[in-house]
Design an enzyme around this catalytic site. Structure first.
Site, PDB file in Angstrom:
ATOM      1  N   CYS A   1       5.422   5.776   4.881  1.00 40.19           N
ATOM      2  CA  CYS A   1       4.231   5.095   4.343  1.00 40.19           C
ATOM      3  C   CYS A   1       3.677   5.800   3.116  1.00 40.19           C
ATOM      4  O   CYS A   1       2.751   5.304   2.476  1.00 40.19           O
ATOM      5  CB  CYS A   1       3.165   4.930   5.415  1.00 40.19           C
ATOM      6  SG  CYS A   1       3.310   3.363   6.277  1.00 40.19           S
TER       7      CYS A   1
ATOM      8  N   HIS B   1       0.830  -1.197   0.000  1.00 43.96           N
ATOM      9  CA  HIS B   1       0.000   0.000   0.000  1.00 43.96           C
ATOM     10  C   HIS B   1       0.868   1.252   0.000  1.00 43.96           C
ATOM     11  O   HIS B   1       2.087   1.200   0.106  1.00 43.96           O
ATOM     12  CB  HIS B   1      -0.993   0.014   1.177  1.00 43.96           C
ATOM     13  CG  HIS B   1      -0.401   0.348   2.511  1.00 43.96           C
ATOM     14  ND1 HIS B   1      -1.166   0.685   3.604  1.00 43.96           N
ATOM     15  CD2 HIS B   1       0.882   0.403   2.947  1.00 43.96           C
ATOM     16  CE1 HIS B   1      -0.391   0.924   4.640  1.00 43.96           C
ATOM     17  NE2 HIS B   1       0.854   0.763   4.280  1.00 43.96           N
TER      18      HIS B   1
ATOM     19  N   HIS C   1       4.965  -0.024  -0.469  1.00 40.15           N
ATOM     20  CA  HIS C   1       5.723  -0.893   0.426  1.00 40.15           C
ATOM     21  C   HIS C   1       4.742  -1.919   0.966  1.00 40.15           C
ATOM     22  O   HIS C   1       3.522  -1.739   0.860  1.00 40.15           O
ATOM     23  CB  HIS C   1       6.355  -0.086   1.582  1.00 40.15           C
ATOM     24  CG  HIS C   1       5.334   0.564   2.435  1.00 40.15           C
ATOM     25  ND1 HIS C   1       4.753   1.757   2.114  1.00 40.15           N
ATOM     26  CD2 HIS C   1       4.731   0.151   3.582  1.00 40.15           C
ATOM     27  CE1 HIS C   1       3.854   2.068   3.028  1.00 40.15           C
ATOM     28  NE2 HIS C   1       3.814   1.108   3.928  1.00 40.15           N
TER      29      HIS C   1
ATOM     30  N   HIS D   1       3.248  -4.952   3.863  1.00 40.18           N
ATOM     31  CA  HIS D   1       3.121  -5.365   5.260  1.00 40.18           C
ATOM     32  C   HIS D   1       2.663  -6.818   5.300  1.00 40.18           C
ATOM     33  O   HIS D   1       1.962  -7.283   4.404  1.00 40.18           O
ATOM     34  CB  HIS D   1       2.068  -4.528   5.993  1.00 40.18           C
ATOM     35  CG  HIS D   1       2.465  -3.102   6.202  1.00 40.18           C
ATOM     36  ND1 HIS D   1       3.341  -2.711   7.183  1.00 40.18           N
ATOM     37  CD2 HIS D   1       2.108  -1.968   5.540  1.00 40.18           C
ATOM     38  CE1 HIS D   1       3.496  -1.393   7.125  1.00 40.18           C
ATOM     39  NE2 HIS D   1       2.765  -0.916   6.130  1.00 40.18           N
TER      40      HIS D   1
ATOM     41  N   GLU E   1      -0.850  -4.464  11.670  1.00 44.19           N
ATOM     42  CA  GLU E   1      -0.087  -4.052  10.489  1.00 44.19           C
ATOM     43  C   GLU E   1       1.398  -4.365  10.691  1.00 44.19           C
ATOM     44  O   GLU E   1       2.121  -4.680   9.752  1.00 44.19           O
ATOM     45  CB  GLU E   1      -0.293  -2.566  10.216  1.00 44.19           C
ATOM     46  CG  GLU E   1       0.258  -2.143   8.868  1.00 44.19           C
ATOM     47  CD  GLU E   1      -0.181  -0.739   8.511  1.00 44.19           C
ATOM     48  OE1 GLU E   1      -1.028  -0.599   7.623  1.00 44.19           O
ATOM     49  OE2 GLU E   1       0.314   0.204   9.138  1.00 44.19           O
TER      50      GLU E   1
ATOM     51  N   ASP F   1      -4.945 -10.636  -0.394  1.00 41.85           N
ATOM     52  CA  ASP F   1      -3.612 -11.232  -0.267  1.00 41.85           C
ATOM     53  C   ASP F   1      -2.788 -11.038  -1.545  1.00 41.85           C
ATOM     54  O   ASP F   1      -3.276 -11.293  -2.652  1.00 41.85           O
ATOM     55  CB  ASP F   1      -3.745 -12.733   0.029  1.00 41.85           C
ATOM     56  CG  ASP F   1      -2.410 -13.352   0.418  1.00 41.85           C
ATOM     57  OD1 ASP F   1      -1.571 -12.671   1.042  1.00 41.85           O
ATOM     58  OD2 ASP F   1      -2.209 -14.548   0.095  1.00 41.85           O
ATOM     59  N   HIS F   2      -1.562 -10.582  -1.358  1.00 45.04           N
ATOM     60  CA  HIS F   2      -0.631 -10.319  -2.462  1.00 45.04           C
ATOM     61  C   HIS F   2      -1.157  -9.282  -3.446  1.00 45.04           C
ATOM     62  O   HIS F   2      -0.869  -9.341  -4.644  1.00 45.04           O
ATOM     63  CB  HIS F   2      -0.224 -11.613  -3.179  1.00 45.04           C
ATOM     64  CG  HIS F   2       0.743 -12.433  -2.384  1.00 45.04           C
ATOM     65  ND1 HIS F   2       0.380 -13.135  -1.274  1.00 45.04           N
ATOM     66  CD2 HIS F   2       2.072 -12.621  -2.522  1.00 45.04           C
ATOM     67  CE1 HIS F   2       1.438 -13.734  -0.757  1.00 45.04           C
ATOM     68  NE2 HIS F   2       2.491 -13.438  -1.502  1.00 45.04           N
TER      69      HIS F   2
HETATM   70 NI    NI Z   1       2.484   1.078   5.527  1.00 44.66          NI
END
Ligand code: NI
Length: 142
Positions: free
Chosen positions: A33, A14, A39, A41, A124, A79-80
């Site tokens: 972020c 995200h 990037h 998580h 997160e 997911d992914h």
């Molecule tokens: Ni983040």
């Protein structure tokens, strides 16, 4: 009342960004972020259902049913994925842990019995997590 929980997991990318702000302000508010190149998580998700124990089954809900529901409604969607780019809920909602938890609650709630309450806990990072139990609404989440 008894609470049963299922622990699930997904990875996603995200970027936190408010398009009404310039880069400098986004950097100031969101820091790393806000990286335009995204990037990732490793999200840890705990879905908790509270209700009475059914005397016939001894269950609040069947946890294998809950596991399948989370797989289908949440993991298959998130997911992914790049949340900003690939998940329509976040096309104009910032994909913060708060908003992801709200989206997940909204995806699961319609499948729950009216006698059950639902709580989402979303990590997160190992140290940062949010909890959501309903009550908040904003447009385009259904
Ligand atoms: Ni983040």
């Amino acid at each position: 009342m008894v609470t049963v929980s299922r622990h699930a997991h997904f990875n996603a990318a995200h970027r936190l960004h408010n398009k009404e702000w310039d880069e400098k302000k986004n950097q100031k508010v969101f820091g790393k972020c806000s990286n335009p190149h995204y990037h990732g998580h490793n999200y840890e998700l705990i879905v908790s259902v509270t209700g009475a124990v059914n005397p016939k089954t001894g269950f609040v809900v069947d946890l294998s049913w809950l596991a399948d529901l989370i797989q289908r409604e949440v993991e298959d969607r998130l997911d992914h994925k790049n949340l900003n780019e690939e998940v329509s809920f976040f096309s104009d909602v910032n994909p913060t842990a708060e908003n992801i938890a709200i989206v997940i609650w909204n995806l699961l709630k319609p499948h729950m019995s009216k006698d059950h309450s639902l709580k989402i806990t979303l990590y997160e990072t190992p140290r940062n997590f949010v909890e959501y139990s309903g009550g908040y609404s904003f447009r385009n989440l259904t």
